[in-house]
Design a protein around this motif. Sequence first.
Motif, PDB file in Angstrom:
ATOM      1  N   ALA A   5       0.830  -1.204   0.000  1.00  0.00           N
ATOM      2  CA  ALA A   5       0.000   0.000   0.000  1.00  0.00           C
ATOM      3  C   ALA A   5       0.864   1.253   0.000  1.00  0.00           C
ATOM      4  CB  ALA A   5      -0.907  -0.005   1.227  1.00  0.00           C
ATOM      5  N   LYS A   6       0.389   2.237  -0.741  1.00  0.00           N
ATOM      6  CA  LYS A   6       1.135   3.487  -0.928  1.00  0.00           C
ATOM      7  C   LYS A   6       1.436   4.176   0.408  1.00  0.00           C
ATOM      8  CE  LYS A   6       2.688   7.047  -3.312  1.00  0.00           C
ATOM      9  NZ  LYS A   6       4.038   6.962  -3.833  1.00  0.00           N
ATOM     10  N   GLU A   7       0.449   4.097   1.342  1.00  0.00           N
ATOM     11  CA  GLU A   7       0.613   4.861   2.594  1.00  0.00           C
ATOM     12  C   GLU A   7       1.812   4.406   3.428  1.00  0.00           C
ATOM     13  OE1 GLU A   7      -2.854   1.981   3.500  1.00  0.00           O
ATOM     14  OE2 GLU A   7      -2.059   3.072   1.803  1.00  0.00           O
ATOM     15  N   PHE A   8       2.326   3.208   3.112  1.00  0.00           N
ATOM     16  CA  PHE A   8       3.483   2.734   3.865  1.00  0.00           C
ATOM     17  C   PHE A   8       4.786   3.408   3.432  1.00  0.00           C
ATOM     18  CE2 PHE A   8       1.101  -1.331   4.868  1.00  0.00           C
ATOM     19  CZ  PHE A   8       0.953  -0.979   6.205  1.00  0.00           C
ATOM     20  N   VAL A   9       4.792   3.913   2.198  1.00  0.00           N
ATOM     21  CA  VAL A   9       6.036   4.491   1.682  1.00  0.00           C
ATOM     22  C   VAL A   9       6.353   5.794   2.411  1.00  0.00           C
ATOM     23  CG1 VAL A   9       7.222   5.373  -0.365  1.00  0.00           C
ATOM     24  CG2 VAL A   9       5.667   3.432  -0.564  1.00  0.00           C
ATOM     25  N   LYS A  10       7.545   5.825   2.985  1.00  0.00           N
ATOM     26  CA  LYS A  10       7.984   7.052   3.647  1.00  0.00           C
ATOM     27  C   LYS A  10       8.011   8.174   2.629  1.00  0.00           C
ATOM     28  CE  LYS A  10      11.099   5.857   7.425  1.00  0.00           C
ATOM     29  NZ  LYS A  10      12.458   6.114   7.895  1.00  0.00           N
ATOM     30  N   ASP A  11       7.958   9.368   3.088  1.00  0.00           N
ATOM     31  CA  ASP A  11       7.832  10.514   2.215  1.00  0.00           C
ATOM     32  C   ASP A  11       9.165  10.838   1.522  1.00  0.00           C
ATOM     33  OD1 ASP A  11       6.605  12.556   0.963  1.00  0.00           O
ATOM     34  OD2 ASP A  11       6.814  13.965   2.636  1.00  0.00           O
ATOM     35  N   VAL A  12       9.374  10.232   0.366  1.00  0.00           N
ATOM     36  CA  VAL A  12      10.574  10.512  -0.420  1.00  0.00           C
ATOM     37  C   VAL A  12      10.138  11.110  -1.742  1.00  0.00           C
ATOM     38  CG1 VAL A  12      12.540   9.482  -1.612  1.00  0.00           C
ATOM     39  CG2 VAL A  12      11.851   8.614   0.610  1.00  0.00           C
ATOM     40  N   THR A  13      10.796  12.203  -2.125  1.00  0.00           N
ATOM     41  CA  THR A  13      10.511  12.814  -3.417  1.00  0.00           C
ATOM     42  C   THR A  13      10.844  11.815  -4.520  1.00  0.00           C
ATOM     43  OG1 THR A  13      11.229  14.880  -2.426  1.00  0.00           O
ATOM     44  CG2 THR A  13      11.034  14.852  -4.817  1.00  0.00           C
ATOM     45  N   SER A  14      10.025  11.777  -5.552  1.00  0.00           N
ATOM     46  CA  SER A  14      10.309  10.874  -6.670  1.00  0.00           C
ATOM     47  C   SER A  14      11.577  11.333  -7.387  1.00  0.00           C
ATOM     48  CB  SER A  14       9.115  10.866  -7.617  1.00  0.00           C
ATOM     49  OG  SER A  14       9.537  10.751  -8.946  1.00  0.00           O
ATOM     50  N   MET A  15      12.419  10.370  -7.783  1.00  0.00           N
ATOM     51  CA  MET A  15      13.707  10.746  -8.363  1.00  0.00           C
ATOM     52  C   MET A  15      13.559  11.428  -9.716  1.00  0.00           C
ATOM     53  SD  MET A  15      15.154   6.854  -8.658  1.00  0.00           S
ATOM     54  CE  MET A  15      16.832   7.378  -8.863  1.00  0.00           C
ATOM     55  N   ASP A  16      12.518  11.084 -10.460  1.00  0.00           N
ATOM     56  CA  ASP A  16      12.330  11.727 -11.764  1.00  0.00           C
ATOM     57  C   ASP A  16      11.795  13.146 -11.625  1.00  0.00           C
ATOM     58  OD1 ASP A  16      13.296   9.532 -13.095  1.00  0.00           O
ATOM     59  OD2 ASP A  16      11.313   8.580 -13.226  1.00  0.00           O
ATOM     60  N   ASP A  52      12.499  15.327  -8.912  1.00  0.00           N
ATOM     61  CA  ASP A  52      13.544  16.222  -8.414  1.00  0.00           C
ATOM     62  C   ASP A  52      14.680  15.369  -7.829  1.00  0.00           C
ATOM     63  OD1 ASP A  52      15.184  18.025  -7.109  1.00  0.00           O
ATOM     64  OD2 ASP A  52      13.523  19.141  -6.171  1.00  0.00           O
ATOM     65  N   PHE A  53      15.657  15.093  -8.684  1.00  0.00           N
ATOM     66  CA  PHE A  53      16.710  14.150  -8.307  1.00  0.00           C
ATOM     67  C   PHE A  53      17.512  14.630  -7.098  1.00  0.00           C
ATOM     68  CE2 PHE A  53      20.732  11.786  -8.889  1.00  0.00           C
ATOM     69  CZ  PHE A  53      20.214  10.500  -8.960  1.00  0.00           C
ATOM     70  N   ALA A  54      17.777  15.937  -7.047  1.00  0.00           N
ATOM     71  CA  ALA A  54      18.578  16.486  -5.942  1.00  0.00           C
ATOM     72  C   ALA A  54      17.844  16.320  -4.614  1.00  0.00           C
ATOM     73  CB  ALA A  54      18.892  17.948  -6.206  1.00  0.00           C
ATOM     74  N   GLN A  55      16.534  16.589  -4.651  1.00  0.00           N
ATOM     75  CA  GLN A  55      15.737  16.457  -3.424  1.00  0.00           C
ATOM     76  C   GLN A  55      15.611  14.989  -3.028  1.00  0.00           C
ATOM     77  OE1 GLN A  55      14.758  19.063  -1.483  1.00  0.00           O
ATOM     78  NE2 GLN A  55      14.323  17.393  -0.047  1.00  0.00           N
ATOM     79  N   TRP A  56      15.442  14.123  -4.030  1.00  0.00           N
ATOM     80  CA  TRP A  56      15.390  12.677  -3.772  1.00  0.00           C
ATOM     81  C   TRP A  56      16.654  12.237  -3.030  1.00  0.00           C
ATOM     82  CZ3 TRP A  56      18.981   9.155  -5.671  1.00  0.00           C
ATOM     83  CH2 TRP A  56      18.703   7.802  -5.376  1.00  0.00           C
ATOM     84  N   TYR A  57      17.797  12.729  -3.512  1.00  0.00           N
ATOM     85  CA  TYR A  57      19.076  12.347  -2.906  1.00  0.00           C
ATOM     86  C   TYR A  57      19.136  12.776  -1.433  1.00  0.00           C
ATOM     87  CZ  TYR A  57      24.104  12.052  -2.098  1.00  0.00           C
ATOM     88  OH  TYR A  57      25.336  11.745  -1.580  1.00  0.00           O
ATOM     89  N   THR A  58      18.764  14.025  -1.194  1.00  0.00           N
ATOM     90  CA  THR A  58      18.770  14.549   0.171  1.00  0.00           C
ATOM     91  C   THR A  58      17.819  13.752   1.069  1.00  0.00           C
ATOM     92  OG1 THR A  58      19.169  16.709  -0.789  1.00  0.00           O
ATOM     93  CG2 THR A  58      18.541  16.677   1.512  1.00  0.00           C
ATOM     94  N   ASP A  59      16.629  13.443   0.539  1.00  0.00           N
ATOM     95  CA  ASP A  59      15.664  12.647   1.306  1.00  0.00           C
ATOM     96  C   ASP A  59      16.264  11.295   1.682  1.00  0.00           C
ATOM     97  OD1 ASP A  59      13.855  14.656   1.021  1.00  0.00           O
ATOM     98  OD2 ASP A  59      12.565  13.631  -0.426  1.00  0.00           O
ATOM     99  N   VAL A  60      16.888  10.653   0.712  1.00  0.00           N
ATOM    100  CA  VAL A  60      17.397   9.299   0.946  1.00  0.00           C
ATOM    101  C   VAL A  60      18.535   9.292   1.972  1.00  0.00           C
ATOM    102  CG1 VAL A  60      18.594   7.340  -0.125  1.00  0.00           C
ATOM    103  CG2 VAL A  60      16.613   8.345  -1.260  1.00  0.00           C
ATOM    104  N   VAL A  61      19.508  10.200   1.827  1.00  0.00           N
ATOM    105  CA  VAL A  61      20.639  10.157   2.774  1.00  0.00           C
ATOM    106  C   VAL A  61      20.200  10.394   4.211  1.00  0.00           C
ATOM    107  CG1 VAL A  61      22.544  10.714   1.213  1.00  0.00           C
ATOM    108  CG2 VAL A  61      21.349  12.576   2.357  1.00  0.00           C
ATOM    109  N   THR A  62      19.149  11.191   4.381  1.00  0.00           N
ATOM    110  CA  THR A  62      18.704  11.439   5.753  1.00  0.00           C
ATOM    111  C   THR A  62      17.720  10.365   6.236  1.00  0.00           C
ATOM    112  OG1 THR A  62      17.085  12.986   4.858  1.00  0.00           O
ATOM    113  CG2 THR A  62      19.090  13.928   5.765  1.00  0.00           C
ATOM    114  N   LYS A  63      16.767   9.981   5.375  1.00  0.00           N
ATOM    115  CA  LYS A  63      15.743   9.017   5.817  1.00  0.00           C
ATOM    116  C   LYS A  63      16.266   7.589   5.938  1.00  0.00           C
ATOM    117  CE  LYS A  63      11.954  11.952   4.890  1.00  0.00           C
ATOM    118  NZ  LYS A  63      10.991  12.501   3.978  1.00  0.00           N
ATOM    119  N   ALA A  64      17.346   7.293   5.230  1.00  0.00           N
ATOM    120  CA  ALA A  64      17.944   5.959   5.386  1.00  0.00           C
ATOM    121  C   ALA A  64      18.921   5.956   6.569  1.00  0.00           C
ATOM    122  CB  ALA A  64      18.650   5.538   4.105  1.00  0.00           C
TER     123      ALA A  64
END
Length: 476
Positions: free
Chosen positions: A2-13, A15-27
């Motif tokens: 289910a979609k609601e389980f996915v943590k709030d990460v910007t889609s890489m397509d 905004d790649f820069a924001q996706w990167y920032t989200d991943v390094v902090t949320k992981a």
Amino acid sequence: MAKEFVKDVTSMDEDFAQWYTDVVTKADLIDYSSVRGSMIIRPYGYALWDNIKNELDRRIKETGHENVYMPLFIPESLLQKEKDHVEGFAPEVAWVTHGGSEELAERLVVRPTSEVLFCEHYKNIIHSYRDLPKLYNQWANVVRWEKTTRPFLRTLEFLWQEGHTAHATDEDAMEETIRMLNVYAEVLEDILAIPVVKGQKTEKEKFAGAKATFTVESLMHDGKALQSGTSHHFGTGFAEAFGIQYTDKDGKLQHVHQTSWGFTTRVIGALIMVHGDDRGLVIPPKAAPTQVMIVPIAQHKEGVLDFAYDLKNSLEKVARVDIDASDKKPGWKFNEYEMKGIPVRLEVGPKDIENKQVVLVRRDTLEKIVVPMDQLETKLVELLNEIQSNLYNKALQHREERTSVALTMPELKETLDAKPGFIKAMWCGELACEEKIKEDTGATSRCIPFEQEQLSEKCVCCGKDAKHMVYWAKAY
Ligand SMILES: [Zn+2]
């Protein structure tokens, strides 16, 4: 899921820069500190670095090198001994001017790299041909006062290893330079599953003070290149500036021939940007701190946790296994370990125990596989190998799709816009053309690859006779 389980990460397509920032902090790889551009490497990030470091350190030792440790501070006068070197690093060094409340008689530099420290030391310990080669390496932090920073990719302080060697002949030094470039390529390709292009840097892009710089370049998901390790041949430049001489077999004084080579925490940035997806990190099994995460299902039911712990104990023989027996919901756990890029999730609940089976879920494809208990060890080892090679092949395929040829400047520009990636183009060898290409397109020369192709007779920029084929790209 289910979609609601996915943590709030910007889609890489999106905004790649924001996706990167989200991943390094949320992981949970890093946290920011109060000093701009510096980062805290958290336990998960550091465990990842430890694995990479161990793989590289083993190879550094296997090729005959010894680890040493040099001081953090460099006196200003020492840094200034090699002209090109100081010019290259001066704009980004951090200065120490006071000790306590006392102003220092001579300012100190916080090492941006340690060439001059090794040179000073080598002058003291190298006297005869019997002292050569000297094959030293150090694991350390260095500081470069960068204007624009991003976690792992460019930070004020980063971790790395720097090898520094001294040899009797130019050929020996050259052989060493290429040997260590190949070691970097091996760690990147075999452990991190990142395909590389090996080649030489142009004069413009080479290391400050080097005679020649060699590089391994990789391509990120967004089509930008990342220099993933460099190896420098110094010739006798530093030896002359520092007076590092040895007496050869005929009793004549000779300058040593030196090399240096470095590999940094930047590669974690590369790993994220090569393999990651919209659910977060994807870590190749050989680099992963945890390769298998066991998630018990309905763990309050009798026997489930005991069974899961027994599984963990038995699988530890073949893989790095962990278990999450916390009272968080399985859905939360699935998300968390997908975000962290753990290669395999193992689910086991009362029904599985009854049916003598478990469920394995691959992080790279999200495929679910039901495995009978009696085949688990074998299947798991096979699966980890398969994920490792699948990630490498996917990255290679992506790089191939994003590698184009340009014969003219309009072609180069259009291709970079339409399909960002590596552009192969011929070059005359003139700095003016290299600068014009950067100015007009934003692409820099990544390397003159060892594997040359004759795409045309003419320089893509000026139309004069071409000397080399070059990989161009926008880069991190
Ligand atoms: Zn040209």
